[in-house]
Design a protein around this motif. Structure first.
Motif, PDB file in Angstrom:
ATOM      1  N   ASP A 186       0.845  -1.216  -0.019  1.00 47.98           N
ATOM      2  CA  ASP A 186       0.015   0.069   0.038  1.00 47.98           C
ATOM      3  C   ASP A 186       0.781   1.385  -0.092  1.00 47.98           C
ATOM      4  OD1 ASP A 186      -2.075  -1.426   0.060  1.00 47.98           O
ATOM      5  OD2 ASP A 186      -2.706  -1.350   2.236  1.00 47.98           O
ATOM      6  N   ARG A 187       2.014   1.305   0.789  1.00 45.75           N
ATOM      7  CA  ARG A 187       2.635   2.570   0.964  1.00 45.75           C
ATOM      8  C   ARG A 187       3.554   2.544  -0.387  1.00 45.75           C
ATOM      9  NH1 ARG A 187       3.322   4.793   5.800  1.00 45.75           N
ATOM     10  NH2 ARG A 187       2.371   3.765   7.458  1.00 45.75           N
ATOM     11  N   LEU A 188       4.076   1.558  -1.153  1.00 47.72           N
ATOM     12  CA  LEU A 188       4.700   1.759  -2.340  1.00 47.72           C
ATOM     13  C   LEU A 188       3.536   2.298  -3.531  1.00 47.72           C
ATOM     14  CD1 LEU A 188       7.194  -1.266  -2.305  1.00 47.72           C
ATOM     15  CD2 LEU A 188       7.589   1.205  -2.317  1.00 47.72           C
ATOM     16  N   GLU A 189       2.774   1.645  -3.493  1.00 47.75           N
ATOM     17  CA  GLU A 189       1.647   2.211  -4.317  1.00 47.75           C
ATOM     18  C   GLU A 189       1.026   3.636  -4.280  1.00 47.75           C
ATOM     19  OE1 GLU A 189      -1.708  -0.580  -5.017  1.00 47.75           O
ATOM     20  OE2 GLU A 189      -0.649  -2.415  -4.314  1.00 47.75           O
ATOM     21  N   ILE A 190       0.897   3.934  -2.747  1.00 49.25           N
ATOM     22  CA  ILE A 190       0.513   5.486  -2.688  1.00 49.25           C
ATOM     23  C   ILE A 190       1.618   6.247  -3.143  1.00 49.25           C
ATOM     24  CG2 ILE A 190      -0.019   6.993  -0.931  1.00 49.25           C
ATOM     25  CD1 ILE A 190      -1.871   4.570   0.324  1.00 49.25           C
ATOM     26  N   ASP A 206      -0.296  16.389 -19.108  1.00 47.42           N
ATOM     27  CA  ASP A 206      -0.987  15.249 -19.468  1.00 47.42           C
ATOM     28  C   ASP A 206      -2.564  15.307 -18.588  1.00 47.42           C
ATOM     29  OD1 ASP A 206      -2.133  12.873 -20.290  1.00 47.42           O
ATOM     30  OD2 ASP A 206      -0.415  11.653 -19.862  1.00 47.42           O
ATOM     31  N   TRP A 207      -3.353  16.021 -18.684  1.00 47.07           N
ATOM     32  CA  TRP A 207      -4.570  16.292 -17.891  1.00 47.07           C
ATOM     33  C   TRP A 207      -5.321  14.671 -17.868  1.00 47.07           C
ATOM     34  CZ3 TRP A 207      -1.980  20.107 -15.965  1.00 47.07           C
ATOM     35  CH2 TRP A 207      -1.618  21.218 -16.627  1.00 47.07           C
ATOM     36  N   ASP A 208      -5.468  14.267 -18.871  1.00 50.22           N
ATOM     37  CA  ASP A 208      -5.985  13.008 -18.904  1.00 50.22           C
ATOM     38  C   ASP A 208      -5.606  11.752 -17.923  1.00 50.22           C
ATOM     39  OD1 ASP A 208      -8.138  13.872 -20.448  1.00 50.22           O
ATOM     40  OD2 ASP A 208      -7.045  13.307 -22.082  1.00 50.22           O
ATOM     41  N   ALA A 209      -4.146  11.935 -17.797  1.00 50.94           N
ATOM     42  CA  ALA A 209      -3.605  11.060 -16.891  1.00 50.94           C
ATOM     43  C   ALA A 209      -4.222  11.304 -15.276  1.00 50.94           C
ATOM     44  CB  ALA A 209      -2.053  11.262 -16.894  1.00 50.94           C
ATOM     45  N   LEU A 210      -4.880  12.351 -15.149  1.00 47.99           N
ATOM     46  CA  LEU A 210      -5.324  12.469 -13.786  1.00 47.99           C
ATOM     47  C   LEU A 210      -6.585  11.526 -13.442  1.00 47.99           C
ATOM     48  CD1 LEU A 210      -5.176  16.473 -13.675  1.00 47.99           C
ATOM     49  CD2 LEU A 210      -3.584  14.798 -12.591  1.00 47.99           C
ATOM     50  N   ASP A 211      -6.990  11.048 -14.667  1.00 45.51           N
ATOM     51  CA  ASP A 211      -8.248   9.946 -14.353  1.00 45.51           C
ATOM     52  C   ASP A 211      -7.572   8.641 -13.687  1.00 45.51           C
ATOM     53  OD1 ASP A 211      -9.813  11.812 -15.614  1.00 45.51           O
ATOM     54  OD2 ASP A 211      -9.481  10.581 -17.733  1.00 45.51           O
ATOM     55  N   GLU A 212      -6.129   8.483 -13.846  1.00 48.67           N
ATOM     56  CA  GLU A 212      -5.560   7.235 -13.125  1.00 48.67           C
ATOM     57  C   GLU A 212      -5.190   7.686 -11.853  1.00 48.67           C
ATOM     58  OE1 GLU A 212      -6.014   4.501 -14.471  1.00 48.67           O
ATOM     59  OE2 GLU A 212      -7.190   5.474 -16.133  1.00 48.67           O
ATOM     60  N   VAL A 213      -5.332   8.925 -11.278  1.00 49.67           N
ATOM     61  CA  VAL A 213      -4.667   9.497 -10.150  1.00 49.67           C
ATOM     62  C   VAL A 213      -6.166   9.893  -8.819  1.00 49.67           C
ATOM     63  CG1 VAL A 213      -3.574  11.350  -8.870  1.00 49.67           C
ATOM     64  CG2 VAL A 213      -2.930  10.544 -11.088  1.00 49.67           C
ATOM     65  N   PHE A 214      -6.866  10.290  -9.402  1.00 55.48           N
ATOM     66  CA  PHE A 214      -8.023  10.823  -8.778  1.00 55.48           C
ATOM     67  C   PHE A 214      -9.300   9.642  -8.931  1.00 55.48           C
ATOM     68  CE2 PHE A 214      -5.760  14.484  -9.201  1.00 55.48           C
ATOM     69  CZ  PHE A 214      -5.877  15.008  -7.850  1.00 55.48           C
ATOM     70  N   THR A 215     -10.060   9.782  -8.030  1.00 53.63           N
ATOM     71  CA  THR A 215     -11.403   9.139  -8.250  1.00 53.63           C
ATOM     72  C   THR A 215     -12.452   9.929  -9.188  1.00 53.63           C
ATOM     73  OG1 THR A 215     -12.447  10.223  -6.145  1.00 53.63           O
ATOM     74  CG2 THR A 215     -11.420   7.783  -6.002  1.00 53.63           C
ATOM     75  N   SER A 216     -13.333   9.248  -9.801  1.00 47.76           N
ATOM     76  CA  SER A 216     -14.203  10.198 -10.733  1.00 47.76           C
ATOM     77  C   SER A 216     -14.726  11.239 -10.026  1.00 47.76           C
ATOM     78  CB  SER A 216     -15.073   9.301 -11.422  1.00 47.76           C
ATOM     79  OG  SER A 216     -16.064   8.424 -10.785  1.00 47.76           O
ATOM     80  N   ASP A 217     -15.035  11.064  -8.776  1.00 47.43           N
ATOM     81  CA  ASP A 217     -15.970  12.032  -7.986  1.00 47.43           C
ATOM     82  C   ASP A 217     -14.899  12.921  -6.858  1.00 47.43           C
ATOM     83  OD1 ASP A 217     -15.339  10.046  -6.272  1.00 47.43           O
ATOM     84  OD2 ASP A 217     -17.298   9.850  -5.443  1.00 47.43           O
ATOM     85  N   VAL A 268      -8.417   6.540  -1.183  1.00 52.30           N
ATOM     86  CA  VAL A 268      -9.254   5.074  -1.149  1.00 52.30           C
ATOM     87  C   VAL A 268      -8.506   4.154  -2.125  1.00 52.30           C
ATOM     88  CG1 VAL A 268     -11.229   6.535  -0.673  1.00 52.30           C
ATOM     89  CG2 VAL A 268     -10.856   5.789  -3.168  1.00 52.30           C
ATOM     90  N   ARG A 269      -8.645   2.939  -1.596  1.00 52.21           N
ATOM     91  CA  ARG A 269      -8.241   1.641  -2.635  1.00 52.21           C
ATOM     92  C   ARG A 269      -9.617   1.235  -3.505  1.00 52.21           C
ATOM     93  NH1 ARG A 269      -5.095  -2.226  -0.534  1.00 52.21           N
ATOM     94  NH2 ARG A 269      -5.596  -1.844   1.436  1.00 52.21           N
ATOM     95  N   THR A 270      -9.332   1.545  -4.704  1.00 56.01           N
ATOM     96  CA  THR A 270     -10.282   1.055  -5.750  1.00 56.01           C
ATOM     97  C   THR A 270     -10.075  -0.268  -6.538  1.00 56.01           C
ATOM     98  OG1 THR A 270      -9.601   1.981  -7.568  1.00 56.01           O
ATOM     99  CG2 THR A 270     -10.789   3.663  -6.165  1.00 56.01           C
ATOM    100  N   GLU A 271     -10.932  -0.852  -7.162  1.00 58.68           N
ATOM    101  CA  GLU A 271     -10.748  -1.850  -7.959  1.00 58.68           C
ATOM    102  C   GLU A 271      -9.403  -1.707  -9.153  1.00 58.68           C
ATOM    103  OE1 GLU A 271     -14.086  -1.477 -11.253  1.00 58.68           O
ATOM    104  OE2 GLU A 271     -14.731  -2.521  -9.400  1.00 58.68           O
ATOM    105  N   LYS A 272      -9.171  -0.501  -9.334  1.00 62.74           N
ATOM    106  CA  LYS A 272      -8.162   0.013 -10.231  1.00 62.74           C
ATOM    107  C   LYS A 272      -6.841   0.381  -9.301  1.00 62.74           C
ATOM    108  CE  LYS A 272     -10.851   1.174 -14.206  1.00 62.74           C
ATOM    109  NZ  LYS A 272     -11.120   2.167 -14.905  1.00 62.74           N
ATOM    110  N   GLY A 273      -6.952   0.245  -7.881  1.00 60.79           N
ATOM    111  CA  GLY A 273      -5.678   0.563  -7.270  1.00 60.79           C
ATOM    112  C   GLY A 273      -6.110   1.850  -6.470  1.00 60.79           C
ATOM    113  N   TRP A 274      -5.046   2.343  -5.688  1.00 60.90           N
ATOM    114  CA  TRP A 274      -5.231   3.614  -4.688  1.00 60.90           C
ATOM    115  C   TRP A 274      -5.518   4.688  -5.775  1.00 60.90           C
ATOM    116  CZ3 TRP A 274      -5.829   3.606   0.312  1.00 60.90           C
ATOM    117  CH2 TRP A 274      -5.738   2.409   1.178  1.00 60.90           C
ATOM    118  N   ARG A 275      -6.399   5.756  -5.143  1.00 64.30           N
ATOM    119  CA  ARG A 275      -6.844   6.892  -5.805  1.00 64.30           C
ATOM    120  C   ARG A 275      -6.855   7.976  -4.982  1.00 64.30           C
ATOM    121  NH1 ARG A 275      -5.375   4.240  -9.391  1.00 64.30           N
ATOM    122  NH2 ARG A 275      -6.407   3.635 -11.405  1.00 64.30           N
TER     123      ARG A 275
END
Length: 157
Positions: free
Chosen positions: A9-13, A28-39, A120-127
């Motif tokens: 978890d620590r390494l992923e975060i 690369d603004w679209d890369a933020l979709d892989e950093v933040f939750t959609s909400d 939060v941990r999501t099905e796609k990893g930490w966000r």
């Protein structure tokens, strides 16, 4: 000794925080979709920016950052509190930036701040579900027009 899950978890975060910096620095603004939750809610107001949803911030960032030909978001020293599939963190950011004036002259300035995040941990990893920028200090900041607000970019949202 840390359990393997906590090490992971620590390494992923840590990687997540680095991916945010690279997304911003590479515009690369679209890369933020892989950093933040959609909400996610992102609040840059204390450092002169905007507060909004991920979609609003992604639309606002190109306009807000176009005056800066170069910047680096260097994260370090994270205090991370894990609680199962949730975490909170406070991370130091050192942010040198270059401002290009109307006459073409460039001025380098520095900002130091902290990111206060809820993760939060999501099905796609930490966000990151919530991000708040807490101002620390600024050095050599040039006079410049106010940064656009979220309301200045309604056609992009």
């Amino acid at each position: 000794m840390l359990p393997l899950q906590e090490i992971s978890d620590r390494l992923e975060i840590q990687d997540l925080l680095a991916r945010y910096s690279f997304a911003i620095d590479e515009r690369d603004w679209d890369a933020l979709d892989e950093v933040f939750t959609s909400d996610a809610v992102i609040d840059y107001r204390e450092t002169g920016g905007a507060r909004g949803t991920l979609a609003q911030i992604k639309a606002w960032l190109p306009l807000a950052m176009e005056r800066f030909p170069l910047f680096q978001h260097m994260v370090a020293t994270t205090r991370l509190d894990l609680d199962g599939d949730r975490a909170t963190s406070r991370t130091i950011l050192f942010n040198p930036m270059v401002y290009r004036k109307d006459d073409g002259a460039e001025q380098v300035f520095f900002i130091g701040l902290w990111y206060r995040d809820k993760l939060v941990r999501t099905e796609k990893g930490w966000r990151i579900a919530e991000r708040y920028e807490e101002m620390g200090y600024a050095h050599n900041v040039p006079q410049m027009p106010a940064i656009p607000t979220i309301d200045d970019v309604p056609d992009r949202i």
